[in-house]
Design a protein around this motif. Structure first.
Motif, short mmCIF file in Angstrom:
data_model
loop_
_atom_site.label_atom_id
_atom_site.label_comp_id
_atom_site.label_asym_id
_atom_site.label_seq_id
_atom_site.Cartn_x
_atom_site.Cartn_y
_atom_site.Cartn_z
N GLU A 4 0.83 -1.20 0.00
CA GLU A 4 0.00 0.00 0.00
C GLU A 4 0.87 1.25 0.00
N THR A 6 0.92 5.27 1.34
CA THR A 6 0.32 6.26 2.24
C THR A 6 0.42 7.62 1.56
N VAL A 9 -3.91 13.42 1.20
CA VAL A 9 -4.96 13.71 0.22
C VAL A 9 -5.65 15.02 0.57
N GLU A 19 -4.47 8.90 3.67
CA GLU A 19 -5.23 7.75 3.20
C GLU A 19 -4.27 6.69 2.69
N GLN A 20 -4.76 5.46 2.67
CA GLN A 20 -4.00 4.34 2.14
C GLN A 20 -4.58 3.96 0.77
N PHE A 21 -3.70 3.63 -0.17
CA PHE A 21 -4.12 3.21 -1.50
C PHE A 21 -3.35 1.94 -1.88
N THR A 129 -8.12 11.64 -7.39
CA THR A 129 -7.91 10.21 -7.14
C THR A 129 -8.99 9.33 -7.76
N ARG A 130 -10.09 9.91 -8.24
CA ARG A 130 -11.13 9.09 -8.88
C ARG A 130 -10.63 8.49 -10.19
N ALA A 132 -8.28 6.16 -11.86
CA ALA A 132 -7.40 5.04 -11.48
C ALA A 132 -6.01 5.25 -12.09
N SER A 134 -5.22 6.29 -8.96
CA SER A 134 -5.29 7.26 -7.85
C SER A 134 -3.97 7.92 -7.48
N LEU A 135 -2.85 7.23 -7.64
CA LEU A 135 -1.56 7.74 -7.14
C LEU A 135 -0.92 8.69 -8.16
N SER A 140 3.00 11.44 -1.41
CA SER A 140 2.65 10.04 -1.21
C SER A 140 3.95 9.25 -1.12
#
Length: 374
Positions: A4, A6, A9, A19-21, A129-130, A132, A134-135, A140
């Motif tokens: 993941e 971190t 955001v 947030e975690q992604f 982030t919507r 894909a 997101s990163l 981050s």
């Protein structure tokens, strides 16, 4: 390798949360970057306060991961290879602008003007982030590198904190050199001595400019001293010295071939530029004013054959040139760095950059994916 990322955001004006992604599954040519550092610039203030006009009306810019001056290490590459030859373990800077690679702008190396990218904005640090995976921002631990992203490798010996200065230096190359045509023997005045003004001194000196003048305010004495160290022959405190007299003395009364205004918001410097540029010279406007200039003396441009050019963003070529200058170690760019902060202290970094804490004498501020505490 972690499973993941971190990320810090932004969820609204001056509002952030961690947030975690999940780390993405990489398609061929894509890559995963482990972030080492991000530069902070004036546009980050606008992002924080949501003043940007890059978003379509009615389309929310949130949530998003900010940070567009990204340096880090490649941790993984989809399919095992990228077309640009970048490999796992390479230290790179990420060109913030993403392009389709097919439109006229992309073929000219001006990805900032790409018209074929499928959504807007087309820049790291601004994409919500919507989209894909997101990163899309540097605040981050990891960033997704699209197959079309342009990467600029650095030698392993390059300090990643120094490498973040590649971004303002690239802009300075476009503003101070490429756009006005600065070359060996050109005389140039650079108005404003923030990190991009100082970078413009470096760029002009590297291009062979003859007489370089830099300006600042009384509180900028440390910056003016640094401008001299980078190659400015003349520095002017515009609050205590007469800029026009200094310009006449520096150019023998002729005026400067090029005057670059890097100062944000203030409109006075652009008017000053018209006073100190030579007849037939060039004025480059790079500092956003966010307001009209009343009673602008437009006839001066006509009567004195002055070129006035607006310049924003950086070309692929200027990014490459900037990376070469940084890697060369020719200039002591690290002297510009005044603060290194974990991304839990972004708001403090914004305050420094905005000038809320002048006693700290900030110039170059770097944000790292760490927790630096209060």
């Amino acid at each position: 390798m972690a499973s993941e990322a971190t990320a810090l955001v932004q969820t609204g004006p001056r509002q952030v949360r961690f947030e975690q992604f999940p780390l993405p599954v990489l398609e061929p040519g894509a890559a995963l970057l482990r972030v080492e550092a991000n530069g902070l610039c004036a546009s980050d203030i606008d992002s924080w306060e949501v003043k940007h006009s890059a978003y379509e009306p009615g389309v929310s810019p949130f949530p998003r991961i900010n940070g567009h001056e990204i340096v880090g290490i490649i941790e993984d590459v989809g399919g095992g290879a990228r077309a640009d030859g970048v490999r796992v373990g390479d230290r790179v800077a990420v060109n913030p602008f993403l392009g389709c690679g097919r439109c006229d702008a992309c073929r000219e190396g001006a990805t900032i003007r790409c018209v074929g990218w499928p959504f807007r904005p087309n820049a790291y640090g601004y994409i919500p982030t919507r989209h894909a995976p997101s990163l899309w921002g540097g605040y981050s631990t990891h960033v997704y590198i699209h197959p079309n992203a342009i990467l600029h490798p650095f030698p392993e010996s390059t300090d990643p904190l120094d490498a973040t200065l590649w971004n303002p230096l690239a802009a300075a190359i476009d503003w101070a050199v490429t756009t006005p045509g600065t070359t060996i023997g050109t005389t140039i005045a650079i108005l404003g001595c923030g990190q991009r003004g100082l970078a413009a001194v470096v760029a002009a000196k590297a291009a062979g400019a003859d007489t370089i003048l830099a300006t600042g305010l009384s509180r900028d004495r440390h910056k003016l001293d640094l401008a001299q160290e980078f190659g400015a022959a003349v520095v002017v405190d515009v609050e205590t010295e007469d800029l026009r007299d200094a310009a006449r003395q520096a150019t023998g009364g002729r005026g400067f071939d090029v005057v670059l205004d890097t100062s944000p918001h203030a409109t006075g410097p652009l008017l000053d530029a018209l006073d100190i540029v030579r007849t037939g010279g060039t004025v480059v406007s790079a500092g956003l004013k966010t307001r009209p200039i009343e009673n602008f003396p437009i006839d001066l441009l006509t009567l004195r054959n002055i070129r006035l050019i607006g310049c924003g963003g950086s070309s692929v070529q200027s990014y490459q040139q900037a990376a070469t200058i940084v890697a060369s170690g020719r200039f002591p760019l690290s002297r510009m760095r005044t603060h290194v902060l974990g991304f839990d202290r972004l708001e403090y970094g914004i305050e420094l950059l905005r000038g809320d804490r002048p006693e700290e004498r900030p110039i170059n501020i770097v944000i790292t994916p760490t927790m630096s505490g209060a």
